[in-house]
Motif scaffolding. Structure first.
Motif, PDB file in Angstrom:
ATOM      1  N   PHE A   1       0.924  -1.348   0.046  1.00 42.73           N
ATOM      2  CA  PHE A   1      -0.033   0.303   0.101  1.00 42.73           C
ATOM      3  C   PHE A   1       0.895   1.313  -0.032  1.00 42.73           C
ATOM      4  CE2 PHE A   1      -2.220   3.322   2.256  1.00 42.73           C
ATOM      5  CZ  PHE A   1      -3.593   3.519   1.329  1.00 42.73           C
ATOM      6  N   ALA A   2       1.832   1.415   1.096  1.00 39.10           N
ATOM      7  CA  ALA A   2       2.792   2.493   0.802  1.00 39.10           C
ATOM      8  C   ALA A   2       3.503   2.681  -0.321  1.00 39.10           C
ATOM      9  CB  ALA A   2       3.790   2.272   2.117  1.00 39.10           C
ATOM     10  N   ALA A   3       3.995   1.454  -1.034  1.00 32.98           N
ATOM     11  CA  ALA A   3       4.710   1.535  -2.440  1.00 32.98           C
ATOM     12  C   ALA A   3       3.584   2.253  -3.406  1.00 32.98           C
ATOM     13  CB  ALA A   3       5.219   0.346  -2.943  1.00 32.98           C
ATOM     14  N   TRP A   4       2.447   1.787  -3.341  1.00 35.85           N
ATOM     15  CA  TRP A   4       1.517   2.178  -4.504  1.00 35.85           C
ATOM     16  C   TRP A   4       1.118   3.834  -4.272  1.00 35.85           C
ATOM     17  CZ3 TRP A   4      -1.109   3.711  -8.606  1.00 35.85           C
ATOM     18  CH2 TRP A   4      -2.111   4.309  -8.348  1.00 35.85           C
TER      19      TRP A   4
ATOM     20  N   THR B   1      -2.905  -1.374 -16.903  1.00 38.43           N
ATOM     21  CA  THR B   1      -3.281  -2.607 -17.578  1.00 38.43           C
ATOM     22  C   THR B   1      -4.110  -3.507 -16.469  1.00 38.43           C
ATOM     23  OG1 THR B   1      -1.016  -2.593 -18.673  1.00 38.43           O
ATOM     24  CG2 THR B   1      -2.508  -4.855 -18.617  1.00 38.43           C
ATOM     25  N   PHE B   2      -3.918  -3.007 -15.298  1.00 35.41           N
ATOM     26  CA  PHE B   2      -4.846  -3.723 -14.236  1.00 35.41           C
ATOM     27  C   PHE B   2      -6.365  -3.564 -14.507  1.00 35.41           C
ATOM     28  CE2 PHE B   2      -3.982   0.495 -12.393  1.00 35.41           C
ATOM     29  CZ  PHE B   2      -5.005   0.748 -11.786  1.00 35.41           C
ATOM     30  N   ILE B   3      -6.521  -2.212 -15.191  1.00 28.90           N
ATOM     31  CA  ILE B   3      -8.058  -1.776 -15.381  1.00 28.90           C
ATOM     32  C   ILE B   3      -8.657  -2.773 -16.608  1.00 28.90           C
ATOM     33  CG2 ILE B   3      -9.587  -0.155 -16.646  1.00 28.90           C
ATOM     34  CD1 ILE B   3      -8.853   0.645 -13.842  1.00 28.90           C
ATOM     35  N   ALA B   4      -7.672  -3.144 -17.569  1.00 31.23           N
ATOM     36  CA  ALA B   4      -8.126  -4.031 -18.722  1.00 31.23           C
ATOM     37  C   ALA B   4      -8.422  -5.552 -18.166  1.00 31.23           C
ATOM     38  CB  ALA B   4      -6.850  -4.111 -19.671  1.00 31.23           C
TER      39      ALA B   4
ATOM     40  N   THR C   1       3.687   0.508 -10.085  1.00 27.00           N
ATOM     41  CA  THR C   1       3.614  -0.095  -8.970  1.00 27.00           C
ATOM     42  C   THR C   1       2.538  -1.131  -8.743  1.00 27.00           C
ATOM     43  OG1 THR C   1       5.348   1.496  -8.105  1.00 27.00           O
ATOM     44  CG2 THR C   1       4.170  -0.224  -6.449  1.00 27.00           C
ATOM     45  N   LEU C   2       1.385  -0.344  -8.953  1.00 25.12           N
ATOM     46  CA  LEU C   2       0.099  -0.863  -8.646  1.00 25.12           C
ATOM     47  C   LEU C   2      -0.091  -1.915  -9.615  1.00 25.12           C
ATOM     48  CD1 LEU C   2      -2.676  -1.243  -7.083  1.00 25.12           C
ATOM     49  CD2 LEU C   2      -3.435   0.661  -8.553  1.00 25.12           C
ATOM     50  N   ASN C   3       0.127  -1.589 -10.984  1.00 20.58           N
ATOM     51  CA  ASN C   3      -0.025  -2.242 -11.885  1.00 20.58           C
ATOM     52  C   ASN C   3       0.888  -3.452 -11.909  1.00 20.58           C
ATOM     53  OD1 ASN C   3      -1.370  -2.623 -14.648  1.00 20.58           O
ATOM     54  ND2 ASN C   3       0.637  -2.374 -15.649  1.00 20.58           N
ATOM     55  N   ARG C   4       2.005  -3.498 -11.579  1.00 22.74           N
ATOM     56  CA  ARG C   4       2.918  -4.627 -11.103  1.00 22.74           C
ATOM     57  C   ARG C   4       2.399  -5.639 -10.246  1.00 22.74           C
ATOM     58  NH1 ARG C   4       8.153  -4.245 -13.925  1.00 22.74           N
ATOM     59  NH2 ARG C   4       8.532  -2.064 -14.855  1.00 22.74           N
ATOM     60  N   LEU C   5       2.217  -4.858  -9.036  1.00 26.64           N
ATOM     61  CA  LEU C   5       1.332  -5.869  -8.012  1.00 26.64           C
ATOM     62  C   LEU C   5       0.219  -6.593  -8.514  1.00 26.64           C
ATOM     63  CD1 LEU C   5       1.460  -3.167  -4.991  1.00 26.64           C
ATOM     64  CD2 LEU C   5       2.796  -5.424  -5.226  1.00 26.64           C
ATOM     65  N   ASP C   6      -0.645  -5.843  -9.180  1.00 28.15           N
ATOM     66  CA  ASP C   6      -1.819  -6.457  -9.739  1.00 28.15           C
ATOM     67  C   ASP C   6      -1.464  -7.756 -10.557  1.00 28.15           C
ATOM     68  OD1 ASP C   6      -5.081  -6.255 -10.334  1.00 28.15           O
ATOM     69  OD2 ASP C   6      -4.017  -6.582 -12.197  1.00 28.15           O
ATOM     70  N   GLY C   7      -0.400  -7.454 -11.363  1.00 26.77           N
ATOM     71  CA  GLY C   7      -0.089  -8.605 -12.386  1.00 26.77           C
ATOM     72  C   GLY C   7       0.328 -10.052 -11.653  1.00 26.77           C
ATOM     73  N   PHE C   8       0.623  -9.970 -10.391  1.00 23.87           N
ATOM     74  CA  PHE C   8       1.154 -11.211  -9.709  1.00 23.87           C
ATOM     75  C   PHE C   8      -0.083 -12.005  -9.431  1.00 23.87           C
ATOM     76  CE2 PHE C   8       4.692  -8.665  -8.248  1.00 23.87           C
ATOM     77  CZ  PHE C   8       5.913  -9.518  -9.094  1.00 23.87           C
ATOM     78  N   TYR C   9      -1.407 -11.488  -9.533  1.00 28.31           N
ATOM     79  CA  TYR C   9      -2.388 -12.161  -9.193  1.00 28.31           C
ATOM     80  C   TYR C   9      -3.065 -12.908 -10.459  1.00 28.31           C
ATOM     81  CZ  TYR C   9      -2.629 -10.030  -4.713  1.00 28.31           C
ATOM     82  OH  TYR C   9      -2.405  -9.281  -3.453  1.00 28.31           O
TER      83      TYR C   9
END
Length: 314
Positions: free
Chosen positions: A16-19, A95-98, A30-38
């Protein structure tokens, strides 16, 4: 077992702090990369990455759901425009939105636009309309339904899509009919923000006379596309009154509009809610899915929106 839970909690706080830090410095990467792990149910596959204008910032990345089949006419599409105070932001950071919309069965066009100084008003609106033109012209070859287009944006991007949907001139200049857009989703959108009180708004709009011509609330109309206005009540970057005031103006004009405030959310968290690490109980995603279904599926298009929620303090 306890140490595992503690570790998970610590990692969540760090993420959360990183985002938040990334958002503060103008990057959603950063958020996009985190989302990509899921893992994802359907996710999204990129089928196009092009420039729609001469400026390098005028870019579109088009994604379609990975596994779900569209209708005979193709996938309904959401054109998403990023925020960044009209000064920063890249479409590929979202890309997390897509991926999230792909899970719901929607194609997504992530749009970049000219940024200040090249992108001062009305350039950002010319670009938003041009991106719609590109989607309409290229939809069929990518399995997208050009008759089911919804606009969506966060912050400055929400301003862009609100104006594109409400002020007829922008689609008109792009050679598109007024009913091209079936609905608009605004996430923390500036809709009624005079007088200009920040460096970013002054840089983007300070040269315009009259300034009232820049405000989405001035274009509220009964025959405009349905609006879904989502806002965090804790937002001190774009105050919730922007969405509340536009919703009121739309309803008074006889239009279709719904405003939803989320008491625990701020300006960043309303967009974070579309990413796997921070989607929580999915109330933002579920509301988005409900609205998209209502404007892209004729069988539910006649359902009236729910009553607006209480306005937050300005």
């Amino acid at each position: 077992m306890g140490w595992i839970l503690v570790t998970i909690a610590v990692l969540a706080v760090i993420a959360f702090a990183a985002w938040r830090a990334a958002f503060a410095f103008g990057s959603a990467d950063t958020l996009n990369r985190l989302d990509g792990f899921y893992s994802r149910g359907q996710g999204a596959t990129q089928v196009a990455a092009v420039q729609y204008g001469d400026n390098a910032q005028q870019r579109i990345e088009l994604y379609v759901p990975e596994t779900a089949s569209g209708s005979d006419t193709g996938h309904p599409v959401v054109i998403f425009v990023h925020g960044g105070s009209w000064n920063f932001g890249e479409p590929e950071e979202y890309t997390f939105i897509a991926r999230t919309l792909g899970d719901l069965g929607y194609a997504t066009a992530l749009v970049g636009y000219r940024l200040v100084p090249d992108g001062e008003f009305p350039a950002m609106l010319e670009d938003s309309a041009a991106s719609v033109r590109w989607v309409v012209d290229n939809a069929a070859k990518h399995g997208v339904n050009a008759d089911a287009i919804t606009l969506m944006g966060h912050s400055a991007g929400a301003y862009n899509v609100l104006m594109t949907g409400l002020d007829r001139q922008w689609l008109g200049r792009a050679g598109l009919p007024d009913d091209t857009i079936k609905g608009v989703i605004s996430l923390a959108g500036p809709a009624d923000f005079l007088p200009l009180d920040s460096d970013s708004t002054k840089a983007a709009f300070g040269h315009v006379d009259p300034l009232e011509s820049t405000q989405p609330i001035g274009f509220a109309r009964g025959d405009g596309p349905p609006l879904l206005l989502l806002h965090g009540s804790m937002d001190t970057t774009v105050y919730p009154r922007n969405s509340v005031n536009l919703d009121k103006a739309m309803r008074e004009a006889g239009g279709v509009s719904e405003v939803v405030e989320y008491p625990e959310m701020n300006h960043a968290q309303i967009i974070m809610a579309y990413a796997r690490p921070f989607e929580g109980d999915r109330k933002v995603i579920d509301k988005t899915a409900e609205f998209l279904a209502s404007v892209t599926q004729p069988s539910s298009a006649t359902e009236p929106p729910s009553a607006p929620v209480q306005a937050a303090a300005p």
